[in-house]
Design an enzyme around this catalytic site. Structure first.
Site, PDB file in Angstrom:
ATOM      1  N   LYS A 253      -2.859   1.519   6.149  1.00  5.09           N
ATOM      2  CA  LYS A 253      -1.718   1.548   4.810  1.00  5.09           C
ATOM      3  C   LYS A 253      -2.547   3.655   5.200  1.00  5.09           C
ATOM      4  CE  LYS A 253       0.107   2.188   0.871  1.00  5.09           C
ATOM      5  NZ  LYS A 253       0.254   1.243  -0.393  1.00  5.09           N
TER       6      LYS A 253
ATOM      7  N   LYS B 229       1.208   0.197   8.459  1.00  2.00           N
ATOM      8  CA  LYS B 229       2.335   0.628   7.442  1.00  2.00           C
ATOM      9  C   LYS B 229       1.916   2.124   6.645  1.00  2.00           C
ATOM     10  CE  LYS B 229       4.065   0.521   2.444  1.00  2.00           C
ATOM     11  NZ  LYS B 229       3.034   0.120   1.119  1.00  2.00           N
TER      12      LYS B 229
HETATM   13  C1  PBG Z   1       1.298   0.017  -2.592  1.00  2.00           C
HETATM   14  C2  PBG Z   1       2.835   0.437  -2.756  1.00  2.00           C
HETATM   15  C3  PBG Z   1       3.853   1.633  -1.853  1.00  2.00           C
HETATM   16  C4  PBG Z   1       5.281   0.884  -1.222  1.00  2.00           C
HETATM   17  C5  PBG Z   1       4.158  -0.325  -1.217  1.00  2.00           C
HETATM   18  N1  PBG Z   1       3.553  -0.384  -1.557  1.00  2.00           N
HETATM   19  C6  PBG Z   1       4.032   2.905  -2.219  1.00  2.00           C
HETATM   20  C7  PBG Z   1       2.848   3.562  -2.240  1.00  2.00           C
HETATM   21  O1  PBG Z   1       1.671   3.204  -1.267  1.00  2.00           O
HETATM   22  O2  PBG Z   1       2.641   4.647  -3.312  1.00  2.00           O
HETATM   23  C8  PBG Z   1       5.276   1.723  -0.164  1.00  2.00           C
HETATM   24  C9  PBG Z   1       6.766   0.716  -0.090  1.00  2.00           C
HETATM   25  C10 PBG Z   1       7.883   1.448   0.722  1.00  2.00           C
HETATM   26  O3  PBG Z   1       8.102   2.929   0.561  1.00  2.00           O
HETATM   27  O4  PBG Z   1       9.317   0.829   0.599  1.00  2.00           O
HETATM   28  N2  PBG Z   1       1.986  -0.359  -4.209  1.00  2.00           N
END
Ligand code: PBG
Length: 330
Positions: free
Chosen positions: A197, A249
């Site tokens: 991520k 991601k």
């Molecule tokens: C963290 C999380 C995020 C997203 C999904 N889980 C935000 C982040 O890491 O700042 C982002 C998902 C998206 O942008 O659609 N709980």
């Protein structure tokens, strides 16, 4: 036989021929719909930065989960938007907190027909907006955060979530959650590790969606966009720690990482087409600058082509409906 007889165009000659030789297909069961459930509302509310996506009330969530199951979508991923936040994200471990209540409602509505999953992270619940708890110097404290994640895992599993989405990017999170689940007898609760991520600008609209209070960024725990090899390292660690599924991601800007992971992972590989990827196409389409449906289809197909077994996408419902019209499309 001359070289001139080699004509790749033969297999592109008609819609039926193209359909027959397509290497990649989308199917509703390969899609997961991310959904937001918000405390203290009784009607669904539009999210400004994500046209077409709403904050659900518990009630509207139930209907939407039923509709997703009806459309043949593989799963839903729930995010909670609490009314109150604090330093340790207490709402995340409150059995009656919005995410846990939402999970119970979703399982109740359609848990046999669709896989209900929950986001396991503290950022929606903390007043500082970070994915973990902070130490005395204001840094994200890895070990203290793991204790909170273990507690969250047990509450979410008890709420009926079948897959826990570990999106916090703390070191050791998969191992700690796995151990907590096993210790409490939740041996069937699966872990989806958001293994690779990246710290991404494409999460921007999501921050509005969860009323994020984050100041600063997440670069001390989420990955640097410059790094490809490290994506594989994160995946290997999560698999060694007991991940059942790994995630890359965002998706569209990280197809190289996704392809690497897909070629080597012994467990399913999923990808998350995030809020910014959604918002960019919606915004361009709203301006008449892009063919909306074709751009959506192409963007999701590309993620599958790169190797994702399943795609999390805010367009899951629309795609499932479009895909159920099984005839030829231009
Ligand atoms: C963290 C999380 C995020 C997203 C999904 N889980 C935000 C982040 O890491 O700042 C982002 C998902 C998206 O942008 O659609 N709980």
């Amino acid at each position: 036989m001359t070289e001139r007889s080699i004509r790749p165009r033969r297999l592109r000659s008609t819609p039926a021929m193209r359909r027959l030789v397509a290497e990649t297909r989308l199917h509703p069961a390969d899609l997961v719909l991310p959904m937001f459930v918000r405390e203290g509302i009784s009607e669904p509310q539009e999210i400004g930065s994500m046209p077409g996506v709403v904050h659900h009330s518990i009630d509207s969530l139930k209907h939407a989960v039923e509709a997703a199951a009806e459309a043949g979508i593989g799963g839903v991923m729930l995010f909670g938007v609490p009314e109150h936040k604090d330093a340790i994200g207490s709402g995340a471990t409150d059995p009656d907190g919005i995410l846990n209540a939402g999970a119970r409602a979703a399982v109740d509505a359609a848990g046999d027909a669709i896989v209900v999953q929950t986001d396991l992270c503290l950022d929606e619940f903390t007043d500082h907006g970070h994915c973990g708890v902070l130490d005395a110097l204001g840094r994200v404290d890895n070990e203290a955060t793991l204790e909170r994640y273990a507690e969250m895992a047990l509450v979410q599993a008890a709420s009926g979530a079948q897959i826990l989405g570990l999106s916090g990017m703390m070191d050791g999170q998969t191992a700690v959650v796995r151990e907590a689940l096993e210790g409490a007898g939740f041996v069937d609760t699966a872990i989806l590790a958001y293994a690779a991520k990246y710290a991404s600008a494409y999460y921007g609209p999501f921050r509005e969606a969860v009323n994020s209070s984050l100041v600063g960024d997440r670069r001390t725990y989420q990955m640097d966009a410059a790094n490809r090899r490290e994506g594989m390292l994160e995946v290997e660690i999560d698999i060694a720690e007991g991940a059942d599924i790994v995630m890359v991601k965002p998706a569209g800007s990280y197809l190289d990482v996704l392809a690497d992971v897909a070629s080597q992972s012994p467990v399913p590989v999923w990808a998350y087409q995030v809020s910014g990827e959604y918002a960019m196409i919606e915004a361009a389409a709203a301006n008449g600058w892009i063919d909306r449906e074709r751009a959506i289809d192409e963007s999701v197909l590309a993620i599958k082509r790169a190797g994702a077994d399943v795609v999390l996408t805010y367009w899951a419902m629309e795609l499932a409906q479009r895909l159920s019209n099984t005839g030829l499309r231009a």
